[in-house]
Design an enzyme around this catalytic site. Sequence first.
Site, PDB file in Angstrom:
ATOM      1  N   ASP A  21      -0.604  34.786 -50.115  1.00  0.00           N
ATOM      2  CA  ASP A  21      -1.447  35.576 -51.018  1.00  0.00           C
ATOM      3  C   ASP A  21      -2.920  35.464 -50.633  1.00  0.00           C
ATOM      4  OD1 ASP A  21      -2.762  36.711 -53.200  1.00  0.00           O
ATOM      5  OD2 ASP A  21      -2.178  35.128 -54.608  1.00  0.00           O
ATOM      6  N   HIS A  24      -4.968  33.585 -58.938  1.00  0.00           N
ATOM      7  CA  HIS A  24      -4.785  33.554 -57.492  1.00  0.00           C
ATOM      8  C   HIS A  24      -5.568  32.405 -56.859  1.00  0.00           C
ATOM      9  CE1 HIS A  24      -2.819  37.531 -57.420  1.00  0.00           C
ATOM     10  NE2 HIS A  24      -3.634  37.796 -58.424  1.00  0.00           N
TER      11      HIS A  24
END
Length: 595
Positions: free
Chosen positions: A235, A408
């Site tokens: 990610d 994130h």
Amino acid sequence: MEKNLNNKIQEEKMVERQRTNYRPRVNRSISTRETTRSEQVQFKKEKLKIIPLGGLLEIGKNITVFEYGDDIVLVDCGLAFPEDDMLGIDLVIPDLAYLEKNKEKIKGLVITHGHEDHIGSIPYLLKQINVPIYGTKLTIGLIEHKLEEHRLLRSTKLKVVNPGQTINLGSMKVEFIRITHSIPDACSLAIHTPVGTIVHTGDFKIDYTPIDGEMVDFGRLAALGNAGVLALMSDSTNSERKGHTMSESTVGEVLDKLFINCTKRIVVATFSSNVHRVQQIVNSAVKYGRKIAVCGRSMINMIETARKFEYIKVPDNVFIDIDMIKSYPDEKLTIITTGSQGETMSALTRMASGEHKKVQITPNDLIIISANPIPGNENSVSKVIDDLMKIGSEVVYNALEDIHVSGHACQEEQKLMISLIKPKYFIPVHGEYRQLIAHSETAKKVGINPKNIFIMTNGRVLELNEYDAKLAGTVPVGRIMVDGLGVGDVGNIVLRDRQRLSQDGLIIIVLTMDSRTGNVIAGPDVLSRGFVYVRESENLMEDIKQLLRVEILKFEQKHITDWSTIKSLLREELRDYIYKKTKRDPMIMPIIMEV
């Protein structure tokens, strides 16, 4: 003589024996060598293909193909929200042409977590290809709700997988590994293939104090790294940010500070998918004796599903129907709502504009916007804040308090993930180009060979095995736009027309012609929409009509009766004239009726 004859016979037998013994050895050697070559050729053919169909150089519509021989495993199937120039478009989904062409190979769809950019396109995939779907409990629960809306639930095989469990999908095995994110039950995937293990992080952050107490499975990630990982797909959303992402639990501390001693009604707007955030809002409301009402269809659906599977824990009788809010004093009431991004039809936006049927904002409201604006939404969010403040309510948002944290990983967490996995090849995913580049730079700092880093694009095929990896060709990809019930029927031409209409408006010319002579017997009439206000521009409209009459007279004199020719000439003459007069370029649509 007899001795010589015997010797000669013995020599001939020895030669024959040597000859017969030699041939098999040669044949065995050749056969072995040929088999080895054949195996090498066969091995080279059976490389693993990794093909992203969405999610790269963009945020949203994540979907990746893992193909080995006659087996395909799909990871995620998400949607994206329309960009500013996609006028009228509701959703954007990936082009699934490659999957339709290879649908017999697809063994299953594996989902990392339940956010829309990872599950939103599933109904559109299932309408074309029926595939079994694997995910964790909450993820499958959210997918069930989505499929029920599309009337696809009964025909779809949904399989709940627990973190730590491995499923067999043809020649590949997929292992679910617990990770932390802004939604419960998020998992990374270890995809075990005949050429090696691929780790796909999904969306992740490293949260050492998660709200639900479910820690990242560091042990399993490290064990995979020690055993050898061929490639890591990680990610990249926050790859430009240094340091660590703050723990979700820090938001709870800020919420408590805002709730304590507050005598106002509290309205909290956040992402409907952020279950951990909702849990913390619930915790603060319960702690200070408040009832909770919920606004927004997506928020209601999410909370219902999360409570059903006990991912939101709340005492009985805390939630009340939105119609009951007038029965409670302001200091005993909390409203959880959608609209943290200033979406046009969201609940908070309608509250701010005074158009919500159930909730009227007053100066005795404390509005908490527990989210950061997504890039592109800043103006919409600012307008909602301004409108709320004009009513007199108190508004708390990200610039005033640390009321939001990302789901994130930042650079230090990304370094930790790479160091645990120790991959041979590194593939940054889930991000725009600058984010993929930033993530690749981070990977170099922790020892990844730059030659082994691949910046992929949607549709590009990466072929790899334990010996090498290379980019090899492309497959069809694109964006399919969903407008109402229409899927794919709005393309670039329609969008260009919509944009032109929105910028310069429309002029319609109506003529009635005699079918026998070609003479105009009525008109021209001129209608305008979005170009000028007719009453204030009567002179311009009369000049346009006069120009058209002159052009029509020329057609009659030259005996031009072909409709397409007349339309084309009128359009060109009128476009030039209007541009000279107004410096505008409206869409011009001639309509000819025949009698």
